[in-house]
Structures are given as C-alpha cells and as structure tokens.
Design a protein around this motif. Structure first.
Motif, PDB file in Angstrom:
ATOM      1  N   CYS A 209       0.832  -1.196   0.000  1.00  0.00           N
ATOM      2  CA  CYS A 209       0.000   0.000   0.000  1.00  0.00           C
ATOM      3  C   CYS A 209       0.870   1.251   0.000  1.00  0.00           C
ATOM      4  CB  CYS A 209      -0.931   0.014   1.210  1.00  0.00           C
ATOM      5  SG  CYS A 209      -0.058  -0.040   2.805  1.00  0.00           S
ATOM      6  N   LEU A 212      -1.491   7.432   2.557  1.00  0.00           N
ATOM      7  CA  LEU A 212      -2.224   8.605   2.109  1.00  0.00           C
ATOM      8  C   LEU A 212      -2.173   9.709   3.167  1.00  0.00           C
ATOM      9  CD1 LEU A 212      -4.043   9.837  -0.077  1.00  0.00           C
ATOM     10  CD2 LEU A 212      -6.014   8.825   1.084  1.00  0.00           C
ATOM     11  N   VAL A 265      -3.621   3.719   0.580  1.00  0.00           N
ATOM     12  CA  VAL A 265      -4.176   3.313  -0.713  1.00  0.00           C
ATOM     13  C   VAL A 265      -3.714   1.889  -0.983  1.00  0.00           C
ATOM     14  CG1 VAL A 265      -4.259   3.778  -3.196  1.00  0.00           C
ATOM     15  CG2 VAL A 265      -4.107   5.682  -1.560  1.00  0.00           C
TER      16      VAL A 265
END
Length: 271
Positions: A209, A212, A265
C-alpha cells in the motif's frame, strides 16, 4: 521470484506505475520459439547404399511466433522489484508491526508491505450477514412453506437491505490490523479489483500500500457514515438548524478507528 496468490490487485495503479517505470504499458508480446525435428531414413533390404546397410538422419528447423498475454501478477512483480531497488526515499518498507518511533517516521506517499489481518467495516459485515440470512429464509420458506420471520423482523431485514443498497457501488471500507492491534490501517477497496470472493478476503495476508495520511493520537476516522452524503450538501444556517442534532450511525453500526492510525491506498493484497 516471490510467488503470490492475489486476493486483491488494483490493475489501474499498477499500469500507471509501469507507464512511468518503462515509459509505456503493453498487455501482449510476441515470442519466437525455435524448434527442430529429426527425421531418420533407414536403408536396407531393397534400398542400396554405397556401403552395406545404414541410416541417414536429417534435421529440420522452424521458428514459431506466438502472442502471449502479460499477466497482472507479472506486471505487479515488476513494480514490486522496482520499489525494492529504487531510490532510497521510494524503497518499499516491510513491517509486521509498528512502533511509535517508526510511525512518526512514516510520511505521505511511503510504500509499505505489511503482514496484517483484514476486516470489513461493521456496516458491511452486518448488511452482508442480513442479506445471507434473508436468502436462507427465502429458501427455507420455499421448502417448508413456513414463515420464519414475523412482521417486525421482516421490516428490520428490509431496512438493512436498503442500507446495503445505499453502500452498493461505493468503495468498501476495510481495516487492516497488525497482530498486536496497534496502528491500524484504514483502506477503501474498489469492488472491481477483488481476485477472490469477498467472504474469503477477510483474514491474515500481506498488503502492499501507499500512505495517504496519518491519523494522529486523539484524532479518529469514522467508517461508512450513513448521513455522510447529507452532511456534504450545501445548506444555509436555517436548513442546518432543522437537521437532527445527532447524525452519527446507530450504536450497532458505529465504527470509529482511533489514532494513531494510517489511511492507505491499497495496491495489492495477497498470501
């Protein structure tokens, strides 16, 4: 080479990253394969050779061209290897847990590979359960001709089914927890990128990931707020006064992730 069984893979993000790494994206390539066949011609009997009996072997070479599909797994592996060997500030970091010191060092856009256990939001878990219950009741009533739910229960099922439809098409809220339960990761999954049945998604797995934002201690993030869309509608002062004072989810559907935590994300989830 790391072999992976993908549960979730965001193909769009992978293609976007590959287009930067290579300068282009392609889905197929041509492969040329050289093959040869050996034919043996035996001599003997009525066939005369210069010296007695014998055999003659001949080779025939040919080239076969085939078109092959570049798999999503191969594309991801190329991106992953790039993140392992790229610039120091871009290299992927692996964690099985986070300490406060490590958490404080993390920055927006950092790439992580983490060993975590996934769970869906309380809203999704409950609406999925009610949907399965409703299907089971319908099948049972069709077989036995007996009513399992009274009027009040039917209204409750209908209400939860309506909530599920409201969430349909939206990003699926998911929480990924480390084994020690600290520093949870909040992610929003696109239904189109699941590589397995969603009921098989929950459990321990690896996730790649991108960070963010960070949720600091004392802050929190609420998942699947029912009235979130209403709160975003532009209103004047009088209209806001007319709204109910408490527009939070009911207790059973309230899902609040407290900091310190990360909003990430998700690029890939695999085992």
């Amino acid at each position: 080479m790391k072999l992976r069984n993908f549960l979730y893979l965001n193909n769009k993000i992978v293609d976007d990253y590959l287009s930067v790494i290579d300068g282009y994206v392609y889905n197929e390539e041509a492969q040329s394969i050289a093959t040869s066949t050996e034919n043996e011609v035996k001599a003997g009997g009525s066939v005369k050779l210069l010296k007695g009996e014998g055999s003659h072997a001949g080779k025939m070479a040919e080239e076969i061209t085939r078109s092959v599909q570049i798999s999503d797994a191969a594309k991801f592996d190329k991106v992953f290897r790039h993140l392992q060997t790229g610039d120091e500030d871009e290299q992927i970091k692996y964690f099985e847990f986070l300490s406060e010191e490590t958490f404080n060092k993390l920055r927006r856009d950092d790439f992580l590979e983490v060993l975590v256990t996934a769970r869906f939001s309380k809203m999704k878990e409950l609406t999925d359960t009610v949907t399965k219950l409703n299907e089971l009741v319908t099948v049972f009533q069709g077989l036995t001709d007996q009513q399992l739910l009274d009027r009040q229960a039917k209204k409750a099922v209908a209400g939860f089914s309506a909530l599920g439809k409201l969430q349909s098409g939206k990003a699926i809220s998911c929480v990924f927890n480390f084994e020690d339960g600290k520093f949870p990761l909040v992610a929003y999954l696109n239904e189109d990128y699941f590589k397995c049945n969603q009921e098989n998604f929950v459990g321990e797995s690896y996730m790649v990931c991108k960070v963010l934002r960070k949720i600091s201690k004392g802050q929190s993030v609420k998942l699947d707020e029912i009235f979130d869309d209403i709160k975003k509608i532009p209103m004047n002062r009088q209209q806001r006064r007319n709204l109910p004072k408490n527009m939070d989810n009911p207790e059973g559907l309230r899902d609040v992730i407290k900091g310190p935590a990360l909003v990430v994300v998700p690029i890939a989830v695999y085992q």
